[in-house]
Design an enzyme around this catalytic site. Structure first.
Site: not given
Ligand code: PAF
Length: 287
Positions: A35, A37, A40-41, A154, A193
């Site tokens: 989470g 987010l 990138g996510h 990632g 994050s």
């Protein structure tokens, strides 16, 4: 405009949704996240959606206690599900799997865990003992629960990506791992994050990580030692940064590239900026 993803909180509910999508002939994609987010996510969702417009895309949002050590940021890790759902609606995720800790670990934890082996005890694993056993255990659970055809990870978490790929190969998980490139802010800071923990001054200091990797890559022709020295010099010149490890690893084994090594490598940096631990990396060829 894509529609808002459905939020599913139980294993039974996500399995039901996946079964219905499979019955409709859709392939299944999983984007595992904790989470909070950022772009990138979202790039993960965009990538799987572009490759397979009909895929049923599940984004898991779960802050996994097993991968946090004592004194780390498990309690304060940002939990922003409403905001995450709004962002995922813009890129067309179909479902968010957001289980509680009790749903994932009804016995209070996992007695049996995946071992990340020798590579799991180096670099991030040395700085955060048990971290990769915990991360691989939850990834294994998510892969079993969702049963995706493809799962994205990632490149920002290079060691995690290497270990997940290795787990999938060693333990025969029937899934394809899709690697997603690091997404950076315009000034070079790798999106994370944890960037939201940084003050304005710390954020400016944190740019030393991406600068050190640019300096590393500029020495690619000169060998592993020169790459390391260039990286360390940039970090040492930034007083707001306390370097952790700096390394150049063979991309295929994730072990340090010896002097004279020629081939694909990953330059790794980890540093503390204020109270925040940041990591970054760059891929290039040596020699
Ligand atoms: O990279 C992350 O966000 C986490 O380690 C993952 C893969 C979602 C497992 O908790």
């Amino acid at each position: 405009m894509p529609s808002a993803p459905v939020v599913l909180e139980t294993i039974a509910a996500v399995r039901g949704a996946v079964a219905a999508a499979r019955a409709a002939g859709r392939t299944i994609a999983l984007v595992p996240t904790m989470g909070a987010l950022h772009d990138g996510h979202l790039a993960h969702v965009t990538r799987v959606r572009a490759a397979d417009p009909g895929a049923f895309v599940v984004v898991s949002v779960f802050v996994n206690p097993l991968q946090f050590g004592a004194g780390e940021d498990f309690e304060r890790y940002p939990r922003t599900l409403d905001d995450d759902a709004a962002k995922l609606a813009t890129v067309g995720a179909d479902a968010i799997f957001a289980p509680s800790v009790a749903e994932m670990y009804p016995d209070g934890g996992a007695l049996v865990r995946v071992s990340a082996g020798a590579v799991g005890g180096t670099f991030e694993g040395a700085a955060r003992p048990g971290h990769f056993d915990g991360a691989l255990t939850v990834v294994a659970k998510l892969l079993h629960i969702v049963g995706p055809d493809v799962a994205t990870f990632g490149r920002k978490d290079a060691q995690q990506l290497w270990l997940v790929s290795r787990m999938v190969r060693d333990l025969d998980f029937p899934v394809r791992i899709e690697e997603i490139e690091i997404v950076r802010e315009p000034d070079g800071l790798a999106m994370s994050s944890r960037n939201r923990y940084l003050s304005t001054t710390e954020r400016a200091a944190a740019l030393a990580l991406s600068r050190s990797l640019a300096a590393a890559e500029a020495q690619a022709g000169a060998g592993a030692g020169a790459v390391l020295a260039a990286t360390q010099a940039v970090l040492a010149a930034e007083p707001g940064v306390e370097p952790g490890y700096v390394a150049v690893v063979d991309a295929s084994t994730f072990t340090p590239a010896p002097e004279g090594f020629r081939g694909p490598v990953i330059a790794l940096v980890a540093a503390r900026v204020g109270a925040t631990r940041l990591i970054d990396n760059a891929r290039f060829r040596l020699g």
